[in-house]
Design a protein around this motif. Structure first.
Motif, short mmCIF file in Angstrom:
data_model
loop_
_atom_site.label_atom_id
_atom_site.label_comp_id
_atom_site.label_asym_id
_atom_site.label_seq_id
_atom_site.Cartn_x
_atom_site.Cartn_y
_atom_site.Cartn_z
N ASP A 1 -10.60 0.30 1.23
CA ASP A 1 -11.44 -0.04 0.09
C ASP A 1 -11.35 -1.52 -0.24
O ASP A 1 -12.36 -2.19 -0.49
CB ASP A 1 -11.06 0.82 -1.12
CG ASP A 1 -11.90 0.49 -2.34
OD1 ASP A 1 -13.15 0.61 -2.25
OD2 ASP A 1 -11.32 0.11 -3.37
N GLU A 2 -10.12 -2.04 -0.23
CA GLU A 2 -9.94 -3.46 -0.55
C GLU A 2 -10.51 -4.36 0.53
O GLU A 2 -11.01 -5.44 0.24
CB GLU A 2 -8.47 -3.76 -0.82
CG GLU A 2 -8.01 -3.15 -2.13
CD GLU A 2 -6.57 -3.42 -2.49
OE1 GLU A 2 -6.19 -3.11 -3.64
OE2 GLU A 2 -5.80 -3.94 -1.66
N TYR B 1 0.84 -1.20 0.00
CA TYR B 1 0.00 0.00 0.00
C TYR B 1 0.87 1.25 0.00
O TYR B 1 1.83 1.33 0.76
CB TYR B 1 -0.96 -0.03 1.19
CG TYR B 1 -1.91 -1.19 1.06
CD1 TYR B 1 -3.05 -1.08 0.29
CD2 TYR B 1 -1.61 -2.42 1.64
CE1 TYR B 1 -3.88 -2.18 0.11
CE2 TYR B 1 -2.43 -3.51 1.47
CZ TYR B 1 -3.57 -3.38 0.70
OH TYR B 1 -4.38 -4.47 0.51
N SER C 1 -8.70 4.98 2.35
CA SER C 1 -7.46 4.43 1.81
C SER C 1 -7.73 3.23 0.91
O SER C 1 -8.80 2.62 0.95
CB SER C 1 -6.52 4.02 2.95
OG SER C 1 -7.06 2.89 3.62
N ARG C 2 -6.72 2.88 0.11
CA ARG C 2 -6.84 1.70 -0.75
C ARG C 2 -7.02 0.44 0.10
O ARG C 2 -7.81 -0.44 -0.25
CB ARG C 2 -5.60 1.57 -1.63
CG ARG C 2 -5.69 0.40 -2.59
CD ARG C 2 -4.54 0.35 -3.56
NE ARG C 2 -4.80 -0.66 -4.56
CZ ARG C 2 -3.95 -0.95 -5.53
NH1 ARG C 2 -2.81 -0.30 -5.65
NH2 ARG C 2 -4.24 -1.89 -6.40
#
Length: 166
Positions: A146-147, A112, A142-143
């Motif tokens: 989201d993931e 990340y 944040s990614r």
């Protein structure tokens, strides 16, 4: 060509991509010189205390799209002393009915951008034979968050494994 990985726990080779990546200690503790660690840190595979700082090893799950499974980050969470004490009280009991407690991620996840170290999240205790689960906060954009909410596809799974060297 089939993917395979060597398991760090058993030393055997397994087919498929690794489904987890674990950290042996919180990053700040791992970075300590050996003499300082020996003198100031108490730890095992599940718990770590460094002075007045407390850490619990957890799983931060990221669902794998199209599968009934997840990629699990075996990461450490820094918690307040009272949360650490409560976890010790429930160590041999089912803690799933406990409310989630605030925590901070104590490892940088290389897959990340920026840093995940210090990310605020929640720790949810589990059954005695399971590590607690880490959940990113609802407002986290944040990614990683989201993931965790949406899952990752096979290409992203490959990317994570490549970045980690798993």
């Amino acid at each position: 060509m089939a993917e395979e990985f060597q398991c760090a726990t058993c030393g055997q080779r397994h087919e498929g991509l690794s489904r987890d990546w674990g950290f042996s200690l919180p990053d700040e503790v791992f970075a300590l010189p050996d003499a300082e660690m020996d003198a100031e840190v108490r730890h095992d595979d599940d718990l770590c205390q460094w002075g007045d700082r407390y850490f619990i090893r957890c799983i931060l799950p990221v669902p794998l799209k199209g599968e009934d499974d997840y990629f699990g980050w075996g990461a450490w969470a820094e918690v307040e002393a009272d949360v650490f004490q409560r976890y010790l009280e429930l160590y041999e009991e089912d803690g799933r009915e406990e409310p989630p407690y605030p925590a901070k991620l104590a490892n940088k996840l290389a897959a990340y951008p920026g840093t995940t170290l210090g990310t605020r999240l929640l720790i949810q205790f589990q059954a005695p034979d399971e590590r607690p689960t880490l959940l990113l906060l609802e407002g986290d954009k944040s990614r990683l968050a989201d993931e965790q909410r949406s899952g990752i596809d096979a290409a992203r799974h490959h990317e994570i494994v490549d970045v980690c060297g798993a």
